[in-house]
Design a protein around this motif. Structure first.
Motif, PDB file in Angstrom:
ATOM      1  N   GLU A   8       0.696  -1.189  -0.040  1.00  0.00           N
ATOM      2  CA  GLU A   8       0.121   0.276   0.042  1.00  0.00           C
ATOM      3  C   GLU A   8       0.918   1.322  -0.145  1.00  0.00           C
ATOM      4  O   GLU A   8       0.542   2.218  -0.762  1.00  0.00           O
ATOM      5  CB  GLU A   8      -0.762   0.199   1.370  1.00  0.00           C
ATOM      6  CG  GLU A   8      -1.997  -1.142   1.284  1.00  0.00           C
ATOM      7  CD  GLU A   8      -2.441  -1.206   2.230  1.00  0.00           C
ATOM      8  OE1 GLU A   8      -4.091  -1.328   2.558  1.00  0.00           O
ATOM      9  OE2 GLU A   8      -2.260  -1.235   3.693  1.00  0.00           O
ATOM     10  N   PHE A   9       2.058   1.295   0.636  1.00  0.00           N
ATOM     11  CA  PHE A   9       2.750   2.194   0.938  1.00  0.00           C
ATOM     12  C   PHE A   9       3.442   2.664  -0.423  1.00  0.00           C
ATOM     13  O   PHE A   9       3.533   3.735  -1.000  1.00  0.00           O
ATOM     14  CB  PHE A   9       3.782   2.200   1.925  1.00  0.00           C
ATOM     15  CG  PHE A   9       4.957   3.320   2.067  1.00  0.00           C
ATOM     16  CD1 PHE A   9       4.388   4.409   2.762  1.00  0.00           C
ATOM     17  CD2 PHE A   9       6.069   3.285   1.362  1.00  0.00           C
ATOM     18  CE1 PHE A   9       5.465   5.641   2.928  1.00  0.00           C
ATOM     19  CE2 PHE A   9       6.956   4.364   1.626  1.00  0.00           C
ATOM     20  CZ  PHE A   9       6.751   5.500   2.281  1.00  0.00           C
ATOM     21  N   ASP A  10       3.899   1.684  -1.022  1.00  0.00           N
ATOM     22  CA  ASP A  10       4.531   1.899  -2.237  1.00  0.00           C
ATOM     23  C   ASP A  10       3.574   2.418  -3.324  1.00  0.00           C
ATOM     24  O   ASP A  10       4.059   3.262  -4.425  1.00  0.00           O
ATOM     25  CB  ASP A  10       5.259   0.413  -2.858  1.00  0.00           C
ATOM     26  CG  ASP A  10       6.404   0.166  -2.023  1.00  0.00           C
ATOM     27  OD1 ASP A  10       7.121   0.807  -1.457  1.00  0.00           O
ATOM     28  OD2 ASP A  10       6.902  -1.093  -2.404  1.00  0.00           O
ATOM     29  N   ALA A  11       2.422   2.026  -3.482  1.00  0.00           N
ATOM     30  CA  ALA A  11       1.429   2.365  -4.509  1.00  0.00           C
ATOM     31  C   ALA A  11       1.299   3.830  -4.021  1.00  0.00           C
ATOM     32  O   ALA A  11       0.964   4.984  -4.915  1.00  0.00           O
ATOM     33  CB  ALA A  11      -0.042   1.879  -4.217  1.00  0.00           C
ATOM     34  N   LEU A  12       1.099   4.328  -2.840  1.00  0.00           N
ATOM     35  CA  LEU A  12       0.942   5.821  -2.311  1.00  0.00           C
ATOM     36  C   LEU A  12       2.052   6.447  -2.723  1.00  0.00           C
ATOM     37  O   LEU A  12       1.918   7.715  -3.241  1.00  0.00           O
ATOM     38  CB  LEU A  12       0.725   5.784  -0.854  1.00  0.00           C
ATOM     39  CG  LEU A  12       0.687   7.256  -0.221  1.00  0.00           C
ATOM     40  CD1 LEU A  12      -0.424   7.917  -0.826  1.00  0.00           C
ATOM     41  CD2 LEU A  12       0.562   7.099   1.202  1.00  0.00           C
ATOM     42  N   PRO A  39       2.407  11.825  22.504  1.00  0.00           N
ATOM     43  CA  PRO A  39       2.980  11.172  21.488  1.00  0.00           C
ATOM     44  C   PRO A  39       2.563   9.817  21.159  1.00  0.00           C
ATOM     45  O   PRO A  39       1.893   8.828  21.842  1.00  0.00           O
ATOM     46  CB  PRO A  39       4.353  10.968  22.578  1.00  0.00           C
ATOM     47  CG  PRO A  39       4.282  11.768  23.448  1.00  0.00           C
ATOM     48  CD  PRO A  39       2.763  12.337  23.738  1.00  0.00           C
ATOM     49  N   GLY A  40       2.684   9.775  19.844  1.00  0.00           N
ATOM     50  CA  GLY A  40       2.087   8.478  19.236  1.00  0.00           C
ATOM     51  C   GLY A  40       0.906   8.587  18.609  1.00  0.00           C
ATOM     52  O   GLY A  40       0.234   7.679  17.799  1.00  0.00           O
ATOM     53  N   LEU A  41       0.363   9.765  18.435  1.00  0.00           N
ATOM     54  CA  LEU A  41      -1.052  10.148  18.119  1.00  0.00           C
ATOM     55  C   LEU A  41      -0.942  10.620  16.614  1.00  0.00           C
ATOM     56  O   LEU A  41      -0.191  11.534  16.237  1.00  0.00           O
ATOM     57  CB  LEU A  41      -1.793  11.131  18.998  1.00  0.00           C
ATOM     58  CG  LEU A  41      -3.261  11.300  18.309  1.00  0.00           C
ATOM     59  CD1 LEU A  41      -4.128  10.028  18.639  1.00  0.00           C
ATOM     60  CD2 LEU A  41      -3.991  12.578  19.341  1.00  0.00           C
ATOM     61  N   ALA A  42      -1.597   9.848  15.656  1.00  0.00           N
ATOM     62  CA  ALA A  42      -1.636  10.187  14.338  1.00  0.00           C
ATOM     63  C   ALA A  42      -2.410  11.316  13.865  1.00  0.00           C
ATOM     64  O   ALA A  42      -3.659  11.255  14.207  1.00  0.00           O
ATOM     65  CB  ALA A  42      -1.703   8.770  13.279  1.00  0.00           C
ATOM     66  N   VAL A  43      -2.158  12.148  12.955  1.00  0.00           N
ATOM     67  CA  VAL A  43      -2.968  13.018  12.322  1.00  0.00           C
ATOM     68  C   VAL A  43      -3.322  12.649  11.048  1.00  0.00           C
ATOM     69  O   VAL A  43      -2.474  12.517  10.145  1.00  0.00           O
ATOM     70  CB  VAL A  43      -2.048  14.464  12.368  1.00  0.00           C
ATOM     71  CG1 VAL A  43      -3.058  15.465  11.452  1.00  0.00           C
ATOM     72  CG2 VAL A  43      -1.787  14.920  13.564  1.00  0.00           C
ATOM     73  N   GLY A  51       6.254   9.774  19.037  1.00  0.00           N
ATOM     74  CA  GLY A  51       5.759  11.228  18.856  1.00  0.00           C
ATOM     75  C   GLY A  51       4.520  11.542  17.778  1.00  0.00           C
ATOM     76  O   GLY A  51       4.221  10.630  17.053  1.00  0.00           O
ATOM     77  N   ALA A  52       3.912  12.704  18.076  1.00  0.00           N
ATOM     78  CA  ALA A  52       2.682  12.701  17.297  1.00  0.00           C
ATOM     79  C   ALA A  52       3.140  13.484  15.951  1.00  0.00           C
ATOM     80  O   ALA A  52       4.115  14.185  15.922  1.00  0.00           O
ATOM     81  CB  ALA A  52       1.815  14.192  18.134  1.00  0.00           C
ATOM     82  N   GLY A  53       2.369  13.017  14.963  1.00  0.00           N
ATOM     83  CA  GLY A  53       2.635  13.682  13.766  1.00  0.00           C
ATOM     84  C   GLY A  53       1.706  13.147  12.751  1.00  0.00           C
ATOM     85  O   GLY A  53       0.511  12.303  12.811  1.00  0.00           O
ATOM     86  N   LEU A  54       2.170  13.197  11.515  1.00  0.00           N
ATOM     87  CA  LEU A  54       1.074  13.010  10.187  1.00  0.00           C
ATOM     88  C   LEU A  54       0.982  11.460   9.847  1.00  0.00           C
ATOM     89  O   LEU A  54       2.305  10.855   9.900  1.00  0.00           O
ATOM     90  CB  LEU A  54       1.528  13.584   8.955  1.00  0.00           C
ATOM     91  CG  LEU A  54       1.423  15.008   8.984  1.00  0.00           C
ATOM     92  CD1 LEU A  54       1.908  15.658   7.680  1.00  0.00           C
ATOM     93  CD2 LEU A  54      -0.094  15.266   8.819  1.00  0.00           C
ATOM     94  N   HIS A  55       0.004  10.939   9.770  1.00  0.00           N
ATOM     95  CA  HIS A  55      -0.201   9.492   9.264  1.00  0.00           C
ATOM     96  C   HIS A  55      -0.180   9.650   7.741  1.00  0.00           C
ATOM     97  O   HIS A  55      -0.184  10.901   7.098  1.00  0.00           O
ATOM     98  CB  HIS A  55      -1.498   8.924   9.328  1.00  0.00           C
ATOM     99  CG  HIS A  55      -1.831   7.465   9.148  1.00  0.00           C
ATOM    100  ND1 HIS A  55      -2.150   7.009   7.926  1.00  0.00           N
ATOM    101  CD2 HIS A  55      -1.499   6.387   9.963  1.00  0.00           C
ATOM    102  CE1 HIS A  55      -2.215   5.669   7.914  1.00  0.00           C
ATOM    103  NE2 HIS A  55      -1.895   5.267   9.337  1.00  0.00           N
ATOM    104  N   VAL A  56       0.416   8.559   6.977  1.00  0.00           N
ATOM    105  CA  VAL A  56       0.666   8.727   5.619  1.00  0.00           C
ATOM    106  C   VAL A  56      -0.484   8.851   4.780  1.00  0.00           C
ATOM    107  O   VAL A  56      -0.602   9.361   3.597  1.00  0.00           O
ATOM    108  CB  VAL A  56       1.183   7.383   5.106  1.00  0.00           C
ATOM    109  CG1 VAL A  56       2.598   7.223   5.703  1.00  0.00           C
ATOM    110  CG2 VAL A  56       0.623   6.085   5.378  1.00  0.00           C
ATOM    111  N   ASN A  57      -1.627   8.437   5.239  1.00  0.00           N
ATOM    112  CA  ASN A  57      -2.910   9.009   4.552  1.00  0.00           C
ATOM    113  C   ASN A  57      -3.314  10.465   4.654  1.00  0.00           C
ATOM    114  O   ASN A  57      -4.369  10.675   3.573  1.00  0.00           O
ATOM    115  CB  ASN A  57      -4.126   7.986   5.275  1.00  0.00           C
ATOM    116  CG  ASN A  57      -4.462   8.308   6.372  1.00  0.00           C
ATOM    117  OD1 ASN A  57      -4.135   9.523   7.149  1.00  0.00           O
ATOM    118  ND2 ASN A  57      -5.269   7.650   7.046  1.00  0.00           N
ATOM    119  N   ALA A  58      -2.592  11.322   5.182  1.00  0.00           N
ATOM    120  CA  ALA A  58      -2.745  12.706   5.145  1.00  0.00           C
ATOM    121  C   ALA A  58      -1.857  13.234   3.689  1.00  0.00           C
ATOM    122  O   ALA A  58      -2.251  14.205   3.462  1.00  0.00           O
ATOM    123  CB  ALA A  58      -2.376  13.483   6.282  1.00  0.00           C
ATOM    124  N   VAL A  59      -0.983  12.444   3.386  1.00  0.00           N
ATOM    125  CA  VAL A  59       0.174  13.152   2.532  1.00  0.00           C
ATOM    126  C   VAL A  59      -0.656  13.345   1.059  1.00  0.00           C
ATOM    127  O   VAL A  59      -0.289  14.065   0.339  1.00  0.00           O
ATOM    128  CB  VAL A  59       1.212  11.834   2.367  1.00  0.00           C
ATOM    129  CG1 VAL A  59       2.187  12.401   1.137  1.00  0.00           C
ATOM    130  CG2 VAL A  59       1.961  12.022   3.628  1.00  0.00           C
TER     131      VAL A  59
END
Length: 322
Positions: free
Chosen positions: A26-30, A179-183, A227-235
């Motif tokens: 899935e990541f490679d397709a993204l 920390p660890g929370l995805a956006v 750490g809190a930060g972006l999930h890949v589905n936000a990209v």
């Protein structure tokens, strides 16, 4: 991202706060979906090519009060769980070396800055995925002991553009994201609506998680582990909007990574696929207060990295002008 209070995330038992999990397939397709290779000349400026003189001129329209807000952390020479290789600072001249008058005082600074304690800019050569840098350059062909020959920070030069602060703790009325929370993409859209701002072409997007405030209140931890930060589905949303720069008070990636075998998936997508440099370890607390007082979350942003030929990035002190 879901939270019911400042105590932490409210999530179901089947999904971790950094989820959902993403497979390598899935990541490679993204990666392929957001890739912009071959789009710009010069290629090693990547998405900074979006910031034309006309965009710079329009960005100056965000200046109203003239308030200047620096965004860098203090030079950190103190070891800690988030600073295993502290920056260096020592005096080299106490005014007793040179003569005649005037006396001079000199010092030395150095930093292994690609960590969690120094505010810095990542150039496009900093991250390779599957052995390739941005624009399909093979990392082993252009990265050597003397530096890099593609994507160096010296190719970027200074950036002057419109900045947008997504102040997520302010939107959620909490002190910080744990920390660890995805956006996720829906969180970005909800924050835009709540703050009355929209991310546009050539913008610098700054994401505040409140990490700096949490550290001040509770002490240091290892943000490379959590750490809190972006999930890949936000990209894909950021790719659609055409941002030129991504930054935050962390390093933009949620940690632990939701992608098996990829420790910094947002870095890989944003830099190696999209050609967007990253600003890591910003201090966004003063900017949060300033934008709240002003009632607007756009500003002029100035980023001037050091001119280091062959360098993978640079310590910086970005400046927001409201």
């Amino acid at each position: 991202m879901s939270t019911s209070s400042s105590d932490g995330p409210d999530r179901g038992p089947a999904e971790a706060a950094n989820g959902p999990a993403v497979s390598r397939r899935e990541f490679d397709a993204l990666f392929e979906a957001v890739r912009t290779w071959g789009r710009w000349t010069p290629a090693d400026r990547g998405a900074w090519n979006r910031v034309t003189p006309e965009r710079v001129r329009r960005a100056t329209g965000a200046v109203r009060s003239g308030q200047v807000v620096p965004l860098a952390l203090p030079w950190n020479t103190v070891p800690g769980p988030d600073n295993p290789r502290p920056a260096l600072h020592h005096m080299t001249d106490l005014g007793d070396v040179e003569s005649p008058e005037p006396a001079t005082h000199k010092d030395f600074i150095a930093a292994d800055y690609h960590g969690k304690a120094v505010t810095h800019l990542d150039a496009l050569c900093h991250v390779a995925y599957r052995g390739q840098l941005y624009d399909g350059r093979t990392a082993k062909d252009v990265v050597g002991a003397a530096g890099v020959r593609f994507g160096a920070v010296s190719a970027l030069g200074p950036l002057v553009t419109r900045g947008v602060l997504l102040d997520l703790p302010a939107v959620l009325r909490i002190r910080w994201l744990e920390p660890g929370l995805a956006v996720h993409a829906e969180d970005v859209l909800a924050a835009e609506e709540a703050l009355g701002v929209r991310i546009g072409e050539g913008d610098a997007l700054l994401l505040r998680s409140g990490q700096t405030r949490r550290r001040a209140d509770l002490g240091a931890w290892d943000p490379g582990t959590a750490g809190a930060g972006l999930h890949v589905n936000a990209v894909p949303l950021l790719a659609e909007r055409g941002i030129a720069l991504l930054g935050g008070d962390g390093d933009s990636d949620v940690r632990p990574s939701p992608v098996d075998g990829v420790h910094s998936p947002v870095h890989a997508l944003v830099m190696a696929a999209m050609g967007v440099p990253l600003l890591d370890n910003l201090d966004l607390e003063a900017l949060s207060a300033a934008t709240a007082r002003a009632g607007r979350h756009e500003f002029l942003l100035v980023v001037a990295p050091l001119n280091i030929p062959g360098g993978t990035g640079s310590p910086v002190n970005p400046v927001a002008v409201l």
